[in-house]
Design a protein around this motif. Structure first.
Motif, PDB file in Angstrom:
ATOM      1  N   HIS A 166      -1.527   1.457   1.341  1.00 20.91           N
ATOM      2  CA  HIS A 166      -0.729   2.390   0.321  1.00 20.91           C
ATOM      3  C   HIS A 166       0.469   2.606   0.739  1.00 20.91           C
ATOM      4  O   HIS A 166       1.539   3.409   0.839  1.00 20.91           O
ATOM      5  CB  HIS A 166      -1.686   3.992   0.957  1.00 20.91           C
ATOM      6  N   CYS A 176      -2.623   4.609  -7.960  1.00 15.89           N
ATOM      7  CA  CYS A 176      -3.726   4.750  -7.729  1.00 15.89           C
ATOM      8  C   CYS A 176      -4.978   5.224  -6.977  1.00 15.89           C
ATOM      9  O   CYS A 176      -4.742   6.704  -7.038  1.00 15.89           O
ATOM     10  CB  CYS A 176      -3.176   4.532  -5.492  1.00 15.89           C
ATOM     11  N   CYS A 178      -5.287   6.382  -4.029  1.00 17.03           N
ATOM     12  CA  CYS A 178      -4.611   8.058  -3.259  1.00 17.03           C
ATOM     13  C   CYS A 178      -4.144   8.588  -3.765  1.00 17.03           C
ATOM     14  O   CYS A 178      -3.994   9.460  -3.268  1.00 17.03           O
ATOM     15  CB  CYS A 178      -4.243   7.143  -2.413  1.00 17.03           C
ATOM     16  N   CYS A 183       1.491   1.575  -5.204  1.00 18.74           N
ATOM     17  CA  CYS A 183       1.076   1.360  -4.024  1.00 18.74           C
ATOM     18  C   CYS A 183       0.443  -0.310  -3.900  1.00 18.74           C
ATOM     19  O   CYS A 183      -0.426  -0.606  -5.119  1.00 18.74           O
ATOM     20  CB  CYS A 183      -0.769   2.167  -3.307  1.00 18.74           C
TER      21      CYS A 183
HETATM   22 ZN   LIG Z   1      -2.442   4.437  -2.851  1.00 16.18          ZN
END
Ligand SMILES: [Zn+2]
Length: 297
Positions: A166, A176, A178, A183
């Protein structure tokens, strides 16, 4: 005369692997099993234990005695794999993996995050033997990593240190998993390449291979600059499958971005352990727990 071995288990988001590994890192038995799509947690645990038992059954033919078990698991995890919640395996949330395997197999079990285990394996018998500062990465379905700084494998507050996936390499880049954008995992992992091209990473064209190499190099350069590290070892099916053009692009980016201040040229290179790296890493976790891991420090 028998040889002591450990059972090594690698729990990934798309497959399980099991092997028997001796105290010098030799893999005596290796087998794998693709995760059944749509399987429940109990089915997947049974699949893993079944694979492990088949590996254990081969111990007599290798003249081997099994001293313990090490598990490397896709993260995030809690320490010693008391719970495992792989991002890319949504059905597994807070699964008590270490305790389950210990109970099922009757062996002493130790566990760690897969990318930290792999880092330990590279340090033990791979491309970073005897080093006090290096990083290891896995570029496959996702992108993870581990860090050895001043002769210590970094743990971090939750035991997940080194997750380079990340690090942002492309401002305003792809979304992403996340929640962030740009990332390196969202730009250069196998999953990202498949999303960009609609085809498996192995079919990526030269321009995309070079781009992936550059972006991974950019993330590595950030870590190298931050932690005063000059060596990165890369494993994982996507990076190793891309081979030389990927590594040349990554090295070019690192040469441009790392401010080494006249010290030795920073180097990124493929894992010498190749496809065995995850099992060797899981074995390193087991030998460490048994007090028998020699990292020549
Ligand atoms: Zn990420």
């Amino acid at each position: 005369v028998t040889t002591d071995v450990v059972l090594a288990l690698d729990v990934g988001a798309s497959k399980f692997a099991a092997g028997l590994v001796d105290a010098r890192g030799n893999v005596l038995d290796r087998r794998q099993s693709v995760l059944a799509r749509g399987a429940s947690v109990d089915d997947l645990l049974a699949q893993l234990v079944g694979l492990a038992r088949r590996a254990l059954d081969t111990a007599p033919e290798h003249g081997a005695t099994v001293a313990g078990c090490g598990i490397a698991a896709s993260g995030p995890v809690t320490r010693n794999l008391e719970t495992v919640s792989p991002v890319n395996l949504p059905v597994w949330r807070e699964v008590p993996l270490r305790a389950h395997v210990e109970q099922a197999l009757g062996l002493q079990v130790a566990g760690d995050l897969d990318s930290k285990a792999l880092t330990l394996g590279e340090w033990w018998v791979g491309s970073a033997v005897g080093e006090r500062n290096f990083m290891a990465l896995v570029v496959s379905t996702g992108i993870g990593g581990g860090l050895v700084v001043d002769g210590q494998l970094l743990e971090g507050a939750s035991g997940n240190a080194g997750h380079v996936g990340h690090v942002v390499v492309q401002p305003d880049g792809r979304e992403c998993g996340c929640g962030g954008t740009g990332c390196v995992e969202a730009e250069a992992s196998g999953t990202a390449i498949e999303a960009i091209t609609g085809r498996p990473p192995a079919e990526a064209n030269a321009a995309l291979v070079a781009r992936s190499g550059r972006l991974v190099g950019r993330a590595v350069a950030t870590v190298m600059n931050l932690l005063d590290i000059a060596h990165a070892v890369v494993a994982g099916s996507v990076a190793l499958g891309f081979g030389e053009p990927f590594f040349a692009a990554a090295q070019g980016e690192i040469d441009a971005d790392v401010h080494s201040g006249g010290r030795s040229r920073p180097l990124i290179e493929p894992s010498r352990l190749g496809a065995d790296a995850p099992l060797v890493g899981a074995a390193a976790v087991a030998w460490r727990a048994l007090g028998r891991l020699d990292t020549q420090m």
